[in-house]
Design a protein around this motif. Structure first.
Motif, PDB file in Angstrom:
ATOM      1  N   GLY A 384      18.189   2.880   0.689  1.00  0.00           N
ATOM      2  CA  GLY A 384      18.314   1.430   0.572  1.00  0.00           C
ATOM      3  C   GLY A 384      17.115   0.836  -0.149  1.00  0.00           C
ATOM      4  N   THR A 385      17.273  -0.388  -0.654  1.00  0.00           N
ATOM      5  CA  THR A 385      16.102  -1.095  -1.182  1.00  0.00           C
ATOM      6  C   THR A 385      15.133  -1.393  -0.042  1.00  0.00           C
ATOM      7  OG1 THR A 385      17.300  -3.207  -1.031  1.00  0.00           O
ATOM      8  CG2 THR A 385      17.310  -2.092  -3.162  1.00  0.00           C
ATOM      9  N   SER A 386      15.622  -1.332   1.205  1.00  0.00           N
ATOM     10  CA  SER A 386      14.740  -1.427   2.369  1.00  0.00           C
ATOM     11  C   SER A 386      13.673  -0.350   2.351  1.00  0.00           C
ATOM     12  CB  SER A 386      15.546  -1.273   3.665  1.00  0.00           C
ATOM     13  OG  SER A 386      16.147  -2.478   4.033  1.00  0.00           O
ATOM     14  N   MET A 387      14.007   0.837   1.860  1.00  0.00           N
ATOM     15  CA  MET A 387      13.068   1.941   1.816  1.00  0.00           C
ATOM     16  C   MET A 387      12.116   1.806   0.622  1.00  0.00           C
ATOM     17  SD  MET A 387      15.887   2.679   3.542  1.00  0.00           S
ATOM     18  CE  MET A 387      15.108   1.964   4.991  1.00  0.00           C
ATOM     19  N   ALA A 388      12.629   1.297  -0.488  1.00  0.00           N
ATOM     20  CA  ALA A 388      11.795   1.124  -1.682  1.00  0.00           C
ATOM     21  C   ALA A 388      10.697   0.093  -1.455  1.00  0.00           C
ATOM     22  CB  ALA A 388      12.676   0.720  -2.862  1.00  0.00           C
ATOM     23  N   THR A 389      11.006  -0.955  -0.683  1.00  0.00           N
ATOM     24  CA  THR A 389      10.070  -2.064  -0.490  1.00  0.00           C
ATOM     25  C   THR A 389       8.769  -1.640   0.181  1.00  0.00           C
ATOM     26  OG1 THR A 389      11.886  -3.644  -0.457  1.00  0.00           O
ATOM     27  CG2 THR A 389       9.833  -4.349   0.568  1.00  0.00           C
ATOM     28  N   PRO A 390       8.780  -0.916   1.325  1.00  0.00           N
ATOM     29  CA  PRO A 390       7.509  -0.519   1.928  1.00  0.00           C
ATOM     30  C   PRO A 390       6.706   0.462   1.089  1.00  0.00           C
ATOM     31  CG  PRO A 390       9.367   0.403   3.153  1.00  0.00           C
ATOM     32  CD  PRO A 390       9.931  -0.581   2.189  1.00  0.00           C
ATOM     33  N   PHE A 391       7.333   1.207   0.188  1.00  0.00           N
ATOM     34  CA  PHE A 391       6.553   2.025  -0.748  1.00  0.00           C
ATOM     35  C   PHE A 391       5.682   1.110  -1.619  1.00  0.00           C
ATOM     36  CE2 PHE A 391       9.684   5.629  -0.292  1.00  0.00           C
ATOM     37  CZ  PHE A 391       8.754   6.618   0.016  1.00  0.00           C
ATOM     38  N   VAL A 392       6.285   0.046  -2.146  1.00  0.00           N
ATOM     39  CA  VAL A 392       5.529  -0.883  -2.992  1.00  0.00           C
ATOM     40  C   VAL A 392       4.449  -1.591  -2.174  1.00  0.00           C
ATOM     41  CG1 VAL A 392       5.685  -2.935  -4.464  1.00  0.00           C
ATOM     42  CG2 VAL A 392       7.481  -1.188  -4.565  1.00  0.00           C
TER      43      VAL A 392
END
Length: 438
Positions: A384-392
């Motif tokens: 999910g983009t939920s997972m991409a966000t905390p990487f950033v």
């Protein structure tokens, strides 16, 4: 939350508006004068500062007061039964600027890995293609001359961290406070033992403990460390201070007032980065929230960068691309799209369709991401983009360690300028794949 609304949410019929109003106050609005006028009119407008130290009182303010004023952001949330009275009062004070309806927001859940079962089947039968929903989507008509990089899990780290180049750098977010606003955190997770974790709930009747799992997963990606005793790393800014604001219920549901409360709390705690893997779907050609955009600008001026998920509404393998979700569609909030391990845009990732705001600013790993989870499972693989966000968000913390005097706007610029360009439309991936500082 009433039983009917809970039924709607659980059955998939998601309501959009709560019936309350958000009001942007003028820059010279006086909380003291507003409070005096409200008392004279037998109205109770609760200042958020009066509730920060007591979690139960803070939660009650949203249901027992006629409204609550977030002083740092100059935003008031007004209960529906008194909205006209309160607006008249604010007009008389020349404090009223404009209003918006309060929205429901949701945890942006992507593909849960039942794909763990798929991976077992692949190993058992020698299947070498991607699981359903995790593929790179249709190939472009004119393939790029240079193949984009493919990232793998290794003995040192899961593929998402390898995509960031995180192991090549020495920055771990040490000394930086990072807030994850989500469904809370499983606070006794063994991988976080001995870590600095400050948690607060903004959901009536629920503690900061995560009975959902989504918040624990996002927190692990942002600031987690290694998986148990395996030595395999999955967290980005593994030495950052973690601040957990529970703004979504155990069902994964919240509202603007709870989100605003969590954001104001995080800013008050000195968090330099706020990660929000939550949102509400937005139709094409719909304008972003002026209130969220204004308060995000205020937060940046105070030194806090807000990063939010673009949303998971697309079905690219069917030719369907949906607009970036609220509040990630605000120009002053960094919106994050999702990539798979082949550096292609994820099938579900929303796109920058709305010309007036609503762009994807940057992209991060978002397909088949390993991270922490509530017990007894302890770990999960989600997409999910939920997972991409905390990487950033984790990379932003690394940059703040590297450049401690940098402003929030300068960190935004560094995230964009240091990202890895990809042969994909900026509409889908913004400046490209986020990269850790070296």
């Amino acid at each position: 939350m009433d039983p009917y609304t809970s039924f709607q949410i659980l059955s998939g019929d998601r309501p959009k508006y709560t019936g309350k109003k958000l009001v942007m106050l003028s820059p010279d609005a006086s909380m003291q004068k507003i409070d005096e006028e409200a008392s004279g009119a037998a109205l109770r407008l609760a200042p958020s500062s009066a509730y920060r130290s007591h979690e139960e009182d803070y939660q009650k303010a949203f249901t027992e007061a006629d409204g609550i004023v977030f002083e740092k952001f100059r935003v008031a949330v007004i209960n529906a039964n008194h909205d006209e009275q309160v607006k008249s009062l604010l007009y008389s004070q020349r404090s009223f600027q404009y209003e918006e309806p309060e929205r429901y927001l949701y945890a942006l859940e992507g593909v849960r890995s039942s794909n763990l079962l798929w991976q077992f089947i692949c190993r058992l039968f020698g299947i070498r293609r991607d699981p359903p929903g995790a593929g790179p989507g249709p190939a472009p008509k004119d393939p790029p001359p240079v193949a984009p990089p493919v990232f793998e899990n290794t003995a040192e780290a899961y593929w998402g961290l390898n995509a960031l180049g995180a192991l090549s750098g020495s920055f771990t977010g040490k000394g930086v406070k990072l807030a994850v606003l989500d469904t809370g955190m499983y606070l006794a997770h063994p991988d976080f033992e001995g870590r600095e974790v400050v948690a607060k709930s903004f959901i009536q009747g629920e503690s900061a403990e995560d009975a959902h799992g989504h918040g624990t997963h996002c927190a692990g990606i942002a600031v987690g460390g290694v998986r148990g005793n395996s030595g395999i790393r999955y967290g980005t800014a593994s030495d950052a201070g973690l601040y957990v604001g529970k703004v979504l219920s155990n069902e994964g549901v919240g509202s603007d007032s709870g989100i605003l409360a969590g954001m104001e709390w995080a800013v008050s705690q000195g968090c330099r980065v706020i990660s929000m893997s939550l949102g509400a779907s937005v139709e094409e050609n719909t304008r972003y929230s002026n209130i969220y955009d204004e308060l995000a600008g205020i937060a940046m001026d105070m030194g806090t960068l807000i990063i939010a998920a673009a949303g998971n509404d697309s079905h690219r393998n069917q030719g369907i691309i949906r607009a970036v979700n609220h509040p990630g569609n605000c120009p002053n909030i960094m919106s994050v799209g999702a990539l798979d391990r082949r550096s292609d845009v994820a099938d579900f990732s929303c796109g920058g369709l709305n010309p007036d705001g609503g762009l994807v600013d940057i992209a991060g790993p978002g397909v088949e991401i390993f991270s922490s989870w509530k017990l007894p499972q302890k770990y999960a693989i989600l997409s999910g983009t939920s997972m991409a966000t905390p990487f950033v968000a984790g990379v932003a913390a690394q940059l703040l360690e590297a450049f401690p005097e940098a402003t929030a706007r300068e960190i935004w610029d560094k995230l964009i300028s240091h990202s890895r360009p990809l042969p994909l439309p900026g509409r889908d991936v913004g400046s490209g794949l986020v990269q850790s500082p070296q």
